[in-house]
Design a protein around this motif. Structure first.
Motif, mmCIF file in Angstrom:
data_model
loop_
_atom_site.group_PDB
_atom_site.id
_atom_site.type_symbol
_atom_site.label_atom_id
_atom_site.label_comp_id
_atom_site.label_asym_id
_atom_site.label_seq_id
_atom_site.Cartn_x
_atom_site.Cartn_y
_atom_site.Cartn_z
ATOM 1 N N UNK A 48 28.875 42.481 35.204
ATOM 2 C CA UNK A 48 29.513 42.358 33.904
ATOM 3 C C UNK A 48 30.476 41.184 33.848
ATOM 4 N N UNK A 49 31.360 41.246 32.842
ATOM 5 C CA UNK A 49 32.250 40.121 32.536
ATOM 6 C C UNK A 49 33.605 40.345 33.180
ATOM 7 N N UNK A 50 33.981 39.425 34.070
ATOM 8 C CA UNK A 50 35.282 39.564 34.713
ATOM 9 C C UNK A 50 36.071 38.266 34.605
ATOM 10 N N UNK A 71 32.074 50.637 40.982
ATOM 11 C CA UNK A 71 30.639 50.593 41.248
ATOM 12 C C UNK A 71 30.230 49.260 41.866
ATOM 13 N N UNK A 110 35.227 44.065 32.408
ATOM 14 C CA UNK A 110 35.180 44.568 31.035
ATOM 15 C C UNK A 110 34.060 45.580 30.852
ATOM 16 N N UNK A 143 28.126 41.493 24.594
ATOM 17 C CA UNK A 143 28.174 41.172 26.021
ATOM 18 C C UNK A 143 26.778 41.020 26.615
ATOM 19 N N UNK A 144 25.805 41.619 25.988
ATOM 20 C CA UNK A 144 24.414 41.519 26.401
ATOM 21 C C UNK A 144 23.584 41.861 25.174
ATOM 22 N N UNK A 177 37.959 44.977 27.420
ATOM 23 C CA UNK A 177 36.764 44.383 26.840
ATOM 24 C C UNK A 177 36.925 42.866 26.852
ATOM 25 N N UNK A 178 35.823 42.182 26.688
ATOM 26 C CA UNK A 178 35.865 40.717 26.620
ATOM 27 C C UNK A 178 36.097 40.329 25.167
ATOM 28 N N UNK A 209 30.150 36.023 33.454
ATOM 29 C CA UNK A 209 29.232 37.125 33.763
ATOM 30 C C UNK A 209 28.816 37.105 35.241
ATOM 31 N N UNK A 242 29.633 52.607 31.830
ATOM 32 C CA UNK A 242 30.030 51.245 32.187
ATOM 33 C C UNK A 242 29.736 50.288 31.037
ATOM 34 N N UNK A 265 31.100 46.841 28.701
ATOM 35 C CA UNK A 265 30.197 46.016 27.890
ATOM 36 C C UNK A 265 29.743 46.720 26.615
ATOM 37 N N UNK A 315 36.566 35.077 30.892
ATOM 38 C CA UNK A 315 35.621 36.024 31.493
ATOM 39 C C UNK A 315 34.240 35.377 31.637
#
Lengths: 257, 218
Positions: free
Chosen positions: B133-135, B128, A4, A46-47, A255-256, B156, A226, A6, B154
């Motif tokens: 990230x979130x998968x 990359x 996803x 996400x962060x 996206x999440x 992290x 990213x 972020x 998802x």
């Protein structure tokens, strides 16, 4: 591809309060950082990026307490930047619960610091924050220079060469802020972002200039970001994180949700 | 009292995982004590053990060997539930390609490989590295730690190396990033995750909650 993109809300904090200025002036109060972080986290951020703009050294203890309080309630990655100058500063922030630190001026003053930090703590927690400004005139090939101190001090460093060097030294991620766009709400500097994203292997977080949700979308699709970072559009309730994610998803971005 | 030991061998940030476990302990309403320690005796007295790891495998293995953490993990695995996270999971394997090749603990047969600089998605677009990230994590077999965790949630991730395992029956989930790789594995009393449950918000906390209630059986 299922990774996803972020969305990262950014909290600029001064003496324990969230603030956000336009071009680093006109600072408005936007709340308690712990409450704000928790709200963003619950909304699907996400962060979280926490940038300490507290000037005096004494007030830095407040920052450590705030980071610790956020980390006790927010279970997504937390990046802390602002005033990270020594390995000890990094250790203190990681011990307080930060997952990554963002290094900016200290990297410009001493690039080897980034190498030492990555070797000591691992690249995964070393973000190099870069403030770039376009210095080429119209009609010339695009060129950006690194600035420090909120865009006031030129360094003579070419931005593209600089990010390549920082990644080579061990930066795990680049937080790229366009000083031309920061606080303007007219969108990211897409050419800058795309150029940086294409020359390095690590993720790039686009920052500076977000005024609406379409800017986030274009930042990913055209700027090849990213992750996208924004502050004021979220702080003052213009958009929620959910709206931003729904909108990005509707434009075909992973996206999440 | 549920006593959880997080093995501290000096490699980076263990506070995130300790704070997350304390948080889910409170949510469960049971008294949970989290200790972050390298002390073998304290770890042996815990009800369950978390084996974390961040950074480069060479440095991690050097400290693991210096502090005899391998023996601690091996002893713990015989009698109590163990959760290995990220480089902690990689350290369980026989060998890693990272840092020109590093021997690991060899508790699980398999090795650790680099994603590659030429990693690309199905459309040939460059991916990359690190995978950050979130998968999506696709559950490949049932396990008590998946309770209330929806399939394809998802989580992290942040890593450049992935685990390649000989015995596919130990794989409990996979993730796709240029290639299909092992997101989690389970082997008797041990459950290992390539992602960071302590940073994966609700689904991550749910997994940690399940770990606090897991008796170590599959």
């Amino acid at each position: 591809m299922a990774l996803a993109k972020r969305i990262i809300p950014c909290l600029d904090c001064d003496k324990g309060r969230v603030v956000k200025g336009v071009k680093f002036v006109d600072i408005r109060d936007a709340g308690d950082p712990v409450e704000v972080s928790k709200r963003y986290c619950d909304a699907g951020a996400d962060e979280i990026t926490f940038l300490d703009i507290t000037a005096s050294h004494e007030d830095r203890n407040t920052t450590v307490d705030t980071v610790s309080a956020i980390a006790g309630q927010v279970f997504i990655p937390l990046t802390v930047g602002g005033g990270i100058r020594t390995l000890d500063d990094i250790r203190i922030m990681l011990n307080a619960g930060a997952d990554k630190v963002a290094i900016n001026t200290a990297a410009v003053n001493n690039p080897e610091f980034v190498r030492e930090a990555a070797e000591r703590f691992g690249s995964q927690c070393i973000v190099v924050a870069v403030d770039a400004k376009q210095v080429s005139a119209e009609g010339e090939p695009l060129k950006w220079e690194i600035f420090t101190h909120g865009g006031r001090n030129p360094t003579g460093l070419d931005a593209i060469e600089w990010v390549k060097r920082m990644v080579e030294y061990g930066a795990g991620e680049i937080l790229l802020t366009s000083m031309d766009r920061d606080g303007t709400k007219i969108g990211f500097d897409l050419a800058l972002n795309k150029t940086v994203s294409q020359v390095i292997q690590v993720p790039v977080i686009a920052s500076g200039g977000v005024g609406n949700l379409e800017h986030l979308v274009i930042g990913v699709l055209e700027g090849e970001a990213d992750a996208v970072l924004a502050a004021s559009i979220f702080h003052f309730g213009e958009y929620t994180i959910e709206e931003a994610k729904q909108y990005m998803a509707s434009r075909g971005i992973e996206v999440r949700l | 009292m549920n006593k959880v030991a997080v093995i501290d061998y000096g490699m980076g940030n263990l506070h995130s995982v300790a704070k997350a476990v304390e948080h889910v302990g409170r949510e469960l309403g049971e008294e949970t004590e989290v200790i972050v320690t390298p002390d073998a005796k304290l770890i042996a007295s815990a009800d369950r053990v978390i084996f974390p790891g961040v950074g480069a495998i060479r440095d991690c293995m050097a400290e693991i060997n210096r502090l005899n953490v391998g023996q601690i993990v091996e002893d713990a695995m015989k009698t109590k539930p163990v959760l290995a996270i990220c480089v902690g999971m990689q350290a369980l394997m026989e060998h890693s390609e990272e840092n020109e090749g590093v021997d690991c603990l060899g508790f699980v047969q398999g090795n650790v490989r680099y994603f590659g600089d030429d990693l690309a998605d199905e459309e040939g677009k460059r991916l990359k590295v690190p995978h950050m990230g979130w998968n999506k994590v696709s559950q490949t077999q049932a396990h008590p730690l998946w309770k209330d965790v929806p399939d394809n949630s998802r989580f992290y991730f942040v890593h450049s190396y992935y685990v390649n395992i000989d015995d596919a029956t130990k794989i409990t989930s996979t993730t796709s990033y240029g290639k299909e790789f092992v997101a989690t594995l389970a082997d008797d009393n041990i459950f290992a995750t390539q992602f960071h449950p302590e940073k994966s918000q609700i689904v991550g906390l749910t997994l940690l909650k399940n770990f606090l209630q897991w008796g170590g059986q599959t």
